[in-house]
Design a protein around this motif. Structure first.
Motif, mmCIF file in Angstrom:
data_model
loop_
_atom_site.group_PDB
_atom_site.id
_atom_site.type_symbol
_atom_site.label_atom_id
_atom_site.label_comp_id
_atom_site.label_asym_id
_atom_site.label_seq_id
_atom_site.Cartn_x
_atom_site.Cartn_y
_atom_site.Cartn_z
ATOM 1 N N SER A 155 0.899 -1.217 -0.121
ATOM 2 C CA SER A 155 -0.113 0.054 -0.037
ATOM 3 C C SER A 155 0.745 1.096 -0.089
ATOM 4 N N LYS A 156 2.096 1.253 0.633
ATOM 5 C CA LYS A 156 2.816 2.363 0.494
ATOM 6 C C LYS A 156 3.778 2.526 -0.661
ATOM 7 N N PHE A 157 3.466 1.527 -1.686
ATOM 8 C CA PHE A 157 3.935 1.806 -2.960
ATOM 9 C C PHE A 157 2.987 2.861 -3.840
ATOM 10 N N TRP A 158 1.499 2.673 -3.628
ATOM 11 C CA TRP A 158 0.579 3.414 -3.899
ATOM 12 C C TRP A 158 0.748 4.775 -3.415
ATOM 13 N N ASP A 159 0.831 4.762 -2.318
ATOM 14 C CA ASP A 159 0.902 6.163 -1.582
ATOM 15 C C ASP A 159 1.819 7.060 -1.910
ATOM 16 N N ASP A 160 3.029 6.321 -2.178
ATOM 17 C CA ASP A 160 4.281 6.932 -2.745
ATOM 18 C C ASP A 160 4.103 7.523 -4.353
ATOM 19 N N ARG A 161 3.467 6.672 -4.867
ATOM 20 C CA ARG A 161 3.064 7.260 -6.338
ATOM 21 C C ARG A 161 2.020 8.445 -6.491
ATOM 22 N N MET A 162 1.099 8.330 -5.271
ATOM 23 C CA MET A 162 0.330 9.711 -5.365
ATOM 24 C C MET A 162 1.051 10.807 -4.946
ATOM 25 N N VAL A 163 2.110 10.808 -3.988
ATOM 26 C CA VAL A 163 3.064 11.725 -3.768
ATOM 27 C C VAL A 163 3.756 12.169 -4.888
ATOM 28 N N GLN A 164 4.268 11.368 -5.444
ATOM 29 C CA GLN A 164 5.223 11.716 -6.770
ATOM 30 C C GLN A 164 4.279 12.428 -7.458
ATOM 31 N N ILE A 165 2.972 11.978 -8.073
ATOM 32 C CA ILE A 165 2.139 12.769 -8.873
ATOM 33 C C ILE A 165 1.830 14.055 -8.517
ATOM 34 N N ASN A 166 1.531 14.337 -7.123
ATOM 35 C CA ASN A 166 1.261 15.468 -6.713
ATOM 36 C C ASN A 166 2.713 16.554 -6.976
ATOM 37 N N ASN A 167 3.838 15.942 -6.563
ATOM 38 C CA ASN A 167 5.226 16.484 -6.843
ATOM 39 C C ASN A 167 5.215 17.173 -8.184
ATOM 40 N N PHE A 168 5.114 16.046 -9.259
ATOM 41 C CA PHE A 168 5.088 16.477 -10.609
ATOM 42 C C PHE A 168 4.150 17.620 -11.032
ATOM 43 N N GLU A 169 3.150 17.520 -10.451
ATOM 44 C CA GLU A 169 2.091 18.598 -10.726
ATOM 45 C C GLU A 169 2.480 19.953 -10.157
ATOM 46 N N LYS A 170 2.944 19.884 -8.907
ATOM 47 C CA LYS A 170 3.451 21.240 -8.299
ATOM 48 C C LYS A 170 4.563 21.725 -9.188
ATOM 49 N N HIS A 171 5.552 20.982 -9.318
ATOM 50 C CA HIS A 171 6.780 21.460 -10.197
ATOM 51 C C HIS A 171 6.439 22.184 -11.594
ATOM 52 N N VAL A 172 5.476 21.264 -12.353
ATOM 53 C CA VAL A 172 5.046 21.953 -13.723
ATOM 54 C C VAL A 172 4.160 23.295 -13.625
ATOM 55 N N THR A 173 3.350 23.239 -12.440
ATOM 56 C CA THR A 173 2.574 24.689 -12.289
ATOM 57 C C THR A 173 3.374 25.925 -11.948
ATOM 58 N N GLN A 174 4.428 25.180 -11.066
ATOM 59 C CA GLN A 174 5.220 26.421 -10.714
ATOM 60 C C GLN A 174 6.115 26.866 -11.856
ATOM 61 N N ASN A 175 6.300 25.980 -12.970
ATOM 62 C CA ASN A 175 6.868 26.582 -14.177
ATOM 63 C C ASN A 175 5.995 27.003 -15.319
ATOM 64 N N GLY A 176 4.815 27.397 -14.960
ATOM 65 C CA GLY A 176 4.106 28.142 -15.951
ATOM 66 C C GLY A 176 2.995 27.338 -16.568
ATOM 67 N N THR A 177 2.896 25.975 -16.104
ATOM 68 C CA THR A 177 1.613 25.085 -16.821
ATOM 69 C C THR A 177 0.455 25.185 -15.794
ATOM 70 N N ILE A 178 -0.662 25.518 -16.479
ATOM 71 C CA ILE A 178 -1.951 25.593 -15.605
ATOM 72 C C ILE A 178 -2.523 24.164 -15.971
ATOM 73 N N ILE A 179 -3.023 23.482 -14.794
ATOM 74 C CA ILE A 179 -3.624 22.174 -14.914
ATOM 75 C C ILE A 179 -5.120 22.254 -14.471
ATOM 76 N N MET A 180 -5.946 21.666 -15.207
ATOM 77 C CA MET A 180 -7.301 21.389 -14.786
ATOM 78 C C MET A 180 -7.525 19.783 -15.332
ATOM 79 N N LYS A 181 -8.169 19.133 -14.101
ATOM 80 C CA LYS A 181 -8.117 17.646 -14.186
ATOM 81 C C LYS A 181 -9.734 17.346 -14.046
#
Length: 293
Positions: A155-181
């Protein structure tokens, strides 16, 4: 016609999909719905031209939903007035051998929008915490350290992936990408009707796959994992919107309206002004071109 407020669909706390309606009556005829969509998509098209000239932001539109939920037709109807140079659609399929030689987010980084453009992910990086949770054996194709069998996926594997996805989206939005899901929230009964129409209408036979029925058998698992994914990755910088999708026309209008309203918050997006030196010499440039005749 009932007004649409984007905040009514935005995820701002923990959600339970079973308690959210899959249909919304906006008290409008089919013609009214089409007129409303026409108006919004025309405004979006004009705005995209301005954003292209401004060249500071890219926009990433993420579309997720079960088979037949209307993602493909929404792309066609909502974005058809866009200048083709301003929008790129990516439909992510099973990872290729080359993609599997990289981490699971690599191919999504490569598909991010250029500044001034919209990118649409039709199925997204969230497949890596949805389909792979329903079918964890797919993870073995990634050749990850310490993962030799399905039993090694905790279950930690999936929890880590959620965190990684959040970090991915935070990184790209801080660099000028507007995200809507957008999650297309469709009832199981509506999917049954749409699959039947594919079987009954010869023109739509090509859309049908026996695999659709196998995935439908796992409906409960998908709803559980969608709910967990949305609850763990709904952030202010990359919000989720749950779209009632039993009526495709209504879903298209809601998504278009949300995109339009959200983009209006970026008041710095304006057409660039011409350099004053260029403007001063306009008369000279016009005279030069006129004399070429």
């Amino acid at each position: 016609m009932k007004s649409i407020n984007p905040d009514d669909f935005k995820v701002v706390g923990k959600i339970e999909l079973a308690k959210i309606p899959t249909n919304l009556n906006i008290n409008a005829s089919d013609d009214d719905k089409e007129d409303k969509l026409d108006n919004v998509r025309d405004k979006l098209s004009e705005f995209q031209d301005v954003m292209y000239a401004h060249n500071r932001y890219g926009v990433l539109i993420c579309l997720q939903g079960m088979d037949t939920s209307g993602k493909d037709s929404l792309i066609r109807e909502v974005f058809k007035e866009f200048n083709p140079r301003g929008v790129v659609v990516h439909s992510f399929k099973t990872p290729s051998s080359t993609e599997l030689e990289h981490d699971y987010l690599w191919r999504h980084y490569l598909a991010l929008p250029e500044k001034g453009k919209f990118a649409i992910f039709n199925r997204t990086h969230y497949e890596n915490v949805l389909v792979t949770r329903v079918h964890p054996e797919y993870i073995l194709n990634e050749n990850l350290p310490g993962i030799e069998s399905v039993e090694d996926i905790s279950s930690k594997f999936w929890d880590d992936r959620m965190v990684q996805i959040n970090n991915f989206e935070k990184h790209v939005t801080q660099n000028g990408t507007i995200i809507m899901k957008f999650y297309f929230h469709m009832s199981k009964e509506e999917q049954r009707k749409r699959l039947l129409r594919r079987l009954e209408n010869e023109e739509h036979h090509w859309k049908f796959s026996a695999g659709d029925l196998k995935e439908r058998d796992r409906w409960g698992d998908y709803m559980k994992f969608y709910e967990e994914a949305i609850n763990n990755t709904a952030t202010e910088n990359a919000p989720w919107y749950i779209i009632p999708s039993d009526d495709k026309d209504v879903a298209r209008y809601i998504v278009a309206k949300i995109i339009w309203e959200e983009m209006q918050k970026h008041t710095d997006i304006k057409e660039p002004t011409l350099d004053e030196k260029v403007k001063i010499n306009f008369a000279m440039y016009k005279d030069k071109l006129a004399k070429e005749n």
